[in-house]
Design a protein around this motif. Structure first.
Motif, PDB file in Angstrom:
ATOM      1  N   THR A  81       0.875  -1.165   0.000  1.00  0.00           N
ATOM      2  CA  THR A  81       0.000   0.000   0.000  1.00  0.00           C
ATOM      3  C   THR A  81       0.915   1.218   0.000  1.00  0.00           C
ATOM      4  OG1 THR A  81      -1.790  -1.093   1.191  1.00  0.00           O
ATOM      5  CG2 THR A  81      -1.710   1.299   1.347  1.00  0.00           C
ATOM      6  N   LEU A  82       0.561   2.236  -0.766  1.00  0.00           N
ATOM      7  CA  LEU A  82       1.322   3.484  -0.794  1.00  0.00           C
ATOM      8  C   LEU A  82       0.611   4.507   0.081  1.00  0.00           C
ATOM      9  CD1 LEU A  82       3.612   5.285  -1.952  1.00  0.00           C
ATOM     10  CD2 LEU A  82       2.039   5.855  -3.825  1.00  0.00           C
ATOM     11  N   LEU A  83       1.359   5.136   0.966  1.00  0.00           N
ATOM     12  CA  LEU A  83       0.829   6.204   1.815  1.00  0.00           C
ATOM     13  C   LEU A  83       1.477   7.516   1.394  1.00  0.00           C
ATOM     14  CD1 LEU A  83       1.059   4.435   5.294  1.00  0.00           C
ATOM     15  CD2 LEU A  83      -0.854   4.449   3.685  1.00  0.00           C
ATOM     16  N   LEU A  84       0.669   8.544   1.202  1.00  0.00           N
ATOM     17  CA  LEU A  84       1.160   9.870   0.833  1.00  0.00           C
ATOM     18  C   LEU A  84       0.756  10.888   1.890  1.00  0.00           C
ATOM     19  CD1 LEU A  84       0.184  10.139  -2.952  1.00  0.00           C
ATOM     20  CD2 LEU A  84       2.447   9.702  -2.009  1.00  0.00           C
ATOM     21  N   ALA A  85       1.679  11.770   2.208  1.00  0.00           N
ATOM     22  CA  ALA A  85       1.395  12.885   3.116  1.00  0.00           C
ATOM     23  C   ALA A  85       2.167  14.095   2.613  1.00  0.00           C
ATOM     24  CB  ALA A  85       1.800  12.536   4.542  1.00  0.00           C
ATOM     25  N   ARG A  86       1.661  15.259   2.939  1.00  0.00           N
ATOM     26  CA  ARG A  86       2.365  16.481   2.532  1.00  0.00           C
ATOM     27  C   ARG A  86       2.129  17.585   3.542  1.00  0.00           C
ATOM     28  NH1 ARG A  86       0.536  20.905   1.433  1.00  0.00           N
ATOM     29  NH2 ARG A  86      -1.144  21.706   0.252  1.00  0.00           N
ATOM     30  N   GLY A  87       2.983  18.603   3.471  1.00  0.00           N
ATOM     31  CA  GLY A  87       2.848  19.744   4.357  1.00  0.00           C
ATOM     32  C   GLY A  87       3.768  20.857   3.911  1.00  0.00           C
ATOM     33  N   GLY A  88       3.877  21.866   4.743  1.00  0.00           N
ATOM     34  CA  GLY A  88       4.727  22.999   4.421  1.00  0.00           C
ATOM     35  C   GLY A  88       5.374  23.557   5.667  1.00  0.00           C
ATOM     36  N   THR A  89       6.401  24.353   5.461  1.00  0.00           N
ATOM     37  CA  THR A  89       7.127  24.971   6.559  1.00  0.00           C
ATOM     38  C   THR A  89       7.386  26.436   6.240  1.00  0.00           C
ATOM     39  OG1 THR A  89       9.330  24.561   5.648  1.00  0.00           O
ATOM     40  CG2 THR A  89       8.359  22.787   6.951  1.00  0.00           C
ATOM     41  N   VAL A  90       7.791  27.181   7.226  1.00  0.00           N
ATOM     42  CA  VAL A  90       8.181  28.575   7.010  1.00  0.00           C
ATOM     43  C   VAL A  90       9.692  28.693   6.869  1.00  0.00           C
ATOM     44  CG1 VAL A  90       6.168  29.556   8.145  1.00  0.00           C
ATOM     45  CG2 VAL A  90       8.200  29.044   9.491  1.00  0.00           C
ATOM     46  N   ASN A  91      10.406  27.622   7.126  1.00  0.00           N
ATOM     47  CA  ASN A  91      11.859  27.581   6.984  1.00  0.00           C
ATOM     48  C   ASN A  91      12.234  26.532   5.943  1.00  0.00           C
ATOM     49  OD1 ASN A  91      11.429  28.720   9.729  1.00  0.00           O
ATOM     50  ND2 ASN A  91      13.651  28.766   9.720  1.00  0.00           N
ATOM     51  N   GLY A  92      13.515  26.562   5.548  1.00  0.00           N
ATOM     52  CA  GLY A  92      14.025  25.514   4.683  1.00  0.00           C
ATOM     53  C   GLY A  92      14.076  24.193   5.446  1.00  0.00           C
ATOM     54  N   ILE A  93      14.092  23.098   4.710  1.00  0.00           N
ATOM     55  CA  ILE A  93      14.086  21.771   5.324  1.00  0.00           C
ATOM     56  C   ILE A  93      15.476  21.165   5.242  1.00  0.00           C
ATOM     57  CG2 ILE A  93      13.139  19.434   5.148  1.00  0.00           C
ATOM     58  CD1 ILE A  93      10.597  20.737   3.968  1.00  0.00           C
ATOM     59  N   GLY A  94      15.978  20.701   6.391  1.00  0.00           N
ATOM     60  CA  GLY A  94      17.263  20.007   6.423  1.00  0.00           C
ATOM     61  C   GLY A  94      17.084  18.540   6.065  1.00  0.00           C
ATOM     62  N   LYS A  95      16.156  17.879   6.728  1.00  0.00           N
ATOM     63  CA  LYS A  95      15.851  16.477   6.445  1.00  0.00           C
ATOM     64  C   LYS A  95      14.484  16.143   7.035  1.00  0.00           C
ATOM     65  CE  LYS A  95      18.049  14.467  10.513  1.00  0.00           C
ATOM     66  NZ  LYS A  95      18.975  13.500  11.032  1.00  0.00           N
ATOM     67  N   ILE A  96      13.984  14.985   6.644  1.00  0.00           N
ATOM     68  CA  ILE A  96      12.700  14.497   7.138  1.00  0.00           C
ATOM     69  C   ILE A  96      12.911  13.077   7.639  1.00  0.00           C
ATOM     70  CG2 ILE A  96      10.347  13.849   6.504  1.00  0.00           C
ATOM     71  CD1 ILE A  96      10.412  16.062   4.409  1.00  0.00           C
ATOM     72  N   THR A  97      12.428  12.793   8.847  1.00  0.00           N
ATOM     73  CA  THR A  97      12.492  11.422   9.359  1.00  0.00           C
ATOM     74  C   THR A  97      11.064  10.898   9.488  1.00  0.00           C
ATOM     75  OG1 THR A  97      12.631  12.232  11.637  1.00  0.00           O
ATOM     76  CG2 THR A  97      14.694  11.680  10.552  1.00  0.00           C
ATOM     77  N   ILE A  98      10.927   9.604   9.228  1.00  0.00           N
ATOM     78  CA  ILE A  98       9.606   8.974   9.164  1.00  0.00           C
ATOM     79  C   ILE A  98       9.620   7.699   9.993  1.00  0.00           C
ATOM     80  CG2 ILE A  98       7.875   7.972   7.613  1.00  0.00           C
ATOM     81  CD1 ILE A  98       9.449   9.435   5.317  1.00  0.00           C
ATOM     82  N   SER A  99       8.519   7.445  10.684  1.00  0.00           N
ATOM     83  CA  SER A  99       8.299   6.141  11.322  1.00  0.00           C
ATOM     84  C   SER A  99       6.820   5.801  11.178  1.00  0.00           C
ATOM     85  CB  SER A  99       8.738   6.145  12.788  1.00  0.00           C
ATOM     86  OG  SER A  99       8.066   7.132  13.515  1.00  0.00           O
ATOM     87  N   PHE A 100       6.547   4.497  11.137  1.00  0.00           N
ATOM     88  CA  PHE A 100       5.182   4.023  10.925  1.00  0.00           C
ATOM     89  C   PHE A 100       4.905   2.915  11.927  1.00  0.00           C
ATOM     90  CE2 PHE A 100       2.061   1.467   8.331  1.00  0.00           C
ATOM     91  CZ  PHE A 100       1.035   2.394   8.394  1.00  0.00           C
ATOM     92  N   PHE A 101       3.805   3.055  12.677  1.00  0.00           N
ATOM     93  CA  PHE A 101       3.478   2.119  13.748  1.00  0.00           C
ATOM     94  C   PHE A 101       2.076   1.557  13.577  1.00  0.00           C
ATOM     95  CE2 PHE A 101       6.709   4.791  15.605  1.00  0.00           C
ATOM     96  CZ  PHE A 101       7.491   3.893  16.308  1.00  0.00           C
ATOM     97  N   GLN A 102       1.921   0.313  14.008  1.00  0.00           N
ATOM     98  CA  GLN A 102       0.603  -0.301  14.109  1.00  0.00           C
ATOM     99  C   GLN A 102       0.240  -0.313  15.578  1.00  0.00           C
ATOM    100  OE1 GLN A 102       0.279  -4.344  12.660  1.00  0.00           O
ATOM    101  NE2 GLN A 102      -1.946  -4.237  12.655  1.00  0.00           N
TER     102      GLN A 102
END
Length: 149
Positions: A81-102
């Motif tokens: 299954t593909l999960l998509l999410a999006r958002g925005g910030t007021v600053n530049g982004i250094g990196k994004i970390t993700i975790s997924f839990f049941q």
């Protein structure tokens, strides 16, 4: 008085046992990031924020991708299954970390931490992850945090 204390102790023990019944420890689920980098494709129709889009077929995926030539990277939707999410910030982004839990049989949580840089440039982000096939009854909550590096 002793009988009351013993009865109270027994009731407290039983209450503790019953309160933990049915609660499952959150289980981290492995995933693979899905990216359009290196293709002639781009995300489209991502006009949502604060929720997770669940995609279970190529037909559904085609609603969110446009390609100038070729096609988007294939996904085995029989097992994923593909999960998509999006958002925005007021600053530049250094990196994004993700975790997924049941959390329970049909309840999941997608945690996204956006690590902000020092630049004062608004920046949008998109996350796509492939997870093992989810039931149609699955409910996914999204938790997005922003932090400065």
């Amino acid at each position: 008085m002793r009988k009351i204390l013993k009865l109270t102790a027994i009731l407290l023990i039983l209450a503790g046992n019953f309160s933990s019944c049915g609660e499952e420890e959150p289980k981290e689920i492995s995933f693979t990031e899905y990216s359009l980098v290196g293709t002639s494709c781009q995300w489209t129709n991502l006009d949502y924020e604060g929720k997770v889009i669940v995609i279970n077929s190529n037909e559904e995926l085609a609603q969110y991708i446009t390609c100038t030539e070729g096609s988007f990277p294939e996904i085995d939707f029989f097992g994923n299954t593909l999960l998509l999410a999006r958002g925005g910030t007021v600053n530049g982004i250094g990196k994004i970390t993700i975790s997924f839990f049941q959390n329970s049989t049909y309840n999941y949580k997608l945690n996204i931490t956006v690590h902000l840089g020092i630049t004062m440039v608004p920046e949008g982000w998109r996350v796509g992850i492939l997870v093992p096939k989810l039931s149609n009854r699955a409910k996914i909550s999204l938790d997005v945090k922003q932090t400065y590096e």
